[in-house]
Structure formats: C-alpha cells, structure tokens
Design a protein around this motif. Sequence first.
Motif, PDB file in Angstrom:
ATOM      1  N   ILE A  11       0.837  -1.203   0.000  1.00  0.00           N
ATOM      2  CA  ILE A  11       0.000   0.000   0.000  1.00  0.00           C
ATOM      3  C   ILE A  11       0.868   1.248   0.000  1.00  0.00           C
ATOM      4  O   ILE A  11       0.592   2.212  -0.722  1.00  0.00           O
ATOM      5  N   ILE A  12       1.942   1.238   0.786  1.00  0.00           N
ATOM      6  CA  ILE A  12       2.859   2.375   0.812  1.00  0.00           C
ATOM      7  C   ILE A  12       3.522   2.544  -0.552  1.00  0.00           C
ATOM      8  O   ILE A  12       3.666   3.662  -1.055  1.00  0.00           O
ATOM      9  N   GLY A  13       3.909   1.442  -1.185  1.00  0.00           N
ATOM     10  CA  GLY A  13       4.518   1.509  -2.517  1.00  0.00           C
ATOM     11  C   GLY A  13       3.574   2.063  -3.565  1.00  0.00           C
ATOM     12  O   GLY A  13       3.970   2.875  -4.407  1.00  0.00           O
ATOM     13  N   VAL A  14       2.319   1.654  -3.525  1.00  0.00           N
ATOM     14  CA  VAL A  14       1.330   2.166  -4.485  1.00  0.00           C
ATOM     15  C   VAL A  14       1.095   3.654  -4.250  1.00  0.00           C
ATOM     16  O   VAL A  14       1.006   4.439  -5.204  1.00  0.00           O
ATOM     17  N   ALA A  15       1.001   4.062  -2.986  1.00  0.00           N
ATOM     18  CA  ALA A  15       0.802   5.481  -2.675  1.00  0.00           C
ATOM     19  C   ALA A  15       1.992   6.311  -3.154  1.00  0.00           C
ATOM     20  O   ALA A  15       1.812   7.405  -3.707  1.00  0.00           O
ATOM     21  N   ARG A  16       3.200   5.800  -2.962  1.00  0.00           N
ATOM     22  CA  ARG A  16       4.387   6.515  -3.434  1.00  0.00           C
ATOM     23  C   ARG A  16       4.364   6.647  -4.952  1.00  0.00           C
ATOM     24  O   ARG A  16       4.676   7.716  -5.497  1.00  0.00           O
ATOM     25  N   PHE A  17       3.991   5.591  -5.652  1.00  0.00           N
ATOM     26  CA  PHE A  17       3.902   5.637  -7.113  1.00  0.00           C
ATOM     27  C   PHE A  17       2.886   6.678  -7.563  1.00  0.00           C
ATOM     28  O   PHE A  17       3.146   7.449  -8.499  1.00  0.00           O
ATOM     29  N   MET A  18       1.716   6.713  -6.919  1.00  0.00           N
ATOM     30  CA  MET A  18       0.687   7.678  -7.302  1.00  0.00           C
ATOM     31  C   MET A  18       1.151   9.107  -7.044  1.00  0.00           C
ATOM     32  O   MET A  18       0.874  10.006  -7.848  1.00  0.00           O
ATOM     33  N   ILE A  19       1.863   9.341  -5.937  1.00  0.00           N
ATOM     34  CA  ILE A  19       2.364  10.688  -5.650  1.00  0.00           C
ATOM     35  C   ILE A  19       3.402  11.091  -6.689  1.00  0.00           C
ATOM     36  O   ILE A  19       3.390  12.220  -7.185  1.00  0.00           O
TER      37      ILE A  19
END
Length: 95
Positions: A11-19
């Motif tokens: 989830i943290i990785g996906v959020a970082r990608f979206m940012i």
Amino acid sequence: MTSIFQILLMIIGVARFMIFAHFIMSWLISFQVLNVRQSLVAQVWYGLERLLDPIYRPLRNFLPRMGGLDLSPVVALLGLEAIRIILINNISMFY
C-alpha cells in the motif's frame, strides 16, 4: 502476520507511485507538454487529484503558503518513507 506486513508495504509503494505520477504530471501540465483537455490525460489527472486530495489537504493546511510552490507531495513522501522505516524496524511485531 507476515502477509499484513507485506500488504502494508505494498500500500505504501502504491501510494508513493501515485504521488510520483501526480508530481510528474503536474510538471508536464505546467510546461504544456500534456493538455488537460485530452480525455485520457484529464481522467488520469482528475482521478489522481481525487485520490490524493485527502492526503494533501491536511498537509496544505499545515504548511505555510509558498506562492505557487506546493510542498505537500514532498511532505507526503517523507511521511510515507518514515512509516515504511518504522514498519521495517519493527518487523518482529509481525512474526
């Protein structure tokens, strides 16, 4: 419990990608490389805006106004990285 740890990191990785995607798109739109009037660009841009606004809004209220410079993505990335480091350093809680 290991799966919970891995899901949190995902989830943290996906959020970082979206940012990162939102940050890069904002620069491309500012320099008129991308046009928001194109339907695909508009859908991606407004979708990312809707997804990331709950993260950015409290940060924007907290951070001082810097003119046209928005530091909320940088602060959000730093916060996500801090959470990731805390999770990794406390991995023993998940076993």
